[in-house]
Design an enzyme around this catalytic site. Structure first.
Site, PDB file in Angstrom:
ATOM      1  CG  HIS A  62       4.338 -10.882   5.090  1.00 38.12           C
ATOM      2  ND1 HIS A  62       4.395  -9.512   4.953  1.00 38.12           N
ATOM      3  CD2 HIS A  62       3.837 -11.107   6.315  1.00 38.12           C
ATOM      4  CE1 HIS A  62       3.939  -8.945   6.058  1.00 38.12           C
ATOM      5  NE2 HIS A  62       3.591  -9.893   6.901  1.00 38.12           N
ATOM      6  CE1 TYR A 132       7.508  -5.583  -0.439  1.00 37.06           C
ATOM      7  CE2 TYR A 132       6.482  -3.453  -0.826  1.00 37.06           C
ATOM      8  CZ  TYR A 132       7.036  -4.378   0.039  1.00 37.06           C
ATOM      9  OH  TYR A 132       7.110  -4.090   1.369  1.00 37.06           O
TER      10      TYR A 132
END
Length: 183
Positions: A62, A132
């Site tokens: 992604h 993240y």
């Protein structure tokens, strides 16, 4: 926080030290001052966590397209993962090359994936969790993706890919006309 550049410009492994005593361990996950050479004028805008149950599961690859391109700093907080960055930047000397690092809580490392690079990972231990840090907000309309098994990239995943989402399986292979992301 030691910064080690990989074979792809802008993709870094950050090695953090920890303090341990009889109570346990203390580690610094992020320090904008120490990471200023990597972050530049960017700031962390969003923090996310993922948990993936199955060994062999793959998530990705992604990225977000400009003008919403983002840098990600990824750290494993539970389990073990094979974390991958793929250079999709037009004109980059490492265009369509990949770099990977095995992340664990014990290694105390983070992986930096800059704008124009796709990110994915494979789970090597059950119930692995990633944290993240993103330098941009998520915009669904800016999302891009490439198939995890794209032959033009040729990632050597350590395990057979056993668990992928329908969405990740639907990502396209790069066509021969793909020239890269313009940042």
């Amino acid at each position: 926080m030691k910064q080690v550049e990989t074979s792809i410009s802008g993709v870094w492994v950050i090695e953090s030290s920890s303090f341990q005593d009889n109570r346990g361990v203390f580690s610094r996950f992020f320090c904008s001052r120490e990471l200023h050479t990597i972050l530049g004028q960017r700031s962390i805008e969003q923090i996310n966590q993922s948990r993936t149950h199955s060994i062999g599961a793959v998530r990705g690859l992604h990225y977000q397209n400009p003008p919403h391109a983002e840098m990600k700093i990824v750290r494993c907080i539970k389990g073990r993962v094979f974390d991958v960055a793929v250079d999709l930047r037009q004109g980059s000397p490492s265009f369509l090359k990949w770099a990977a690092v095995e992340l664990t809580p014990e290694s105390n490392q983070a992986f930096v994936i800059p704008e124009g690079c796709a990110h994915g990972f494979q789970v090597l231990e059950p119930d692995s969790e990633l944290l993240y840090l993103h330098t941009a907000f998520y915009f669904p309309e800016a999302e891009g993706a490439v198939r995890f098994d794209d032959p033009q990239i040729g990632i050597k995943w350590p395990l057979a890919s056993t668990d992928l989402s329908t969405r990740d399986l639907s990502h396209p292979y790069l066509n021969e006309d793909f020239k890269g992301i313009v940042l």
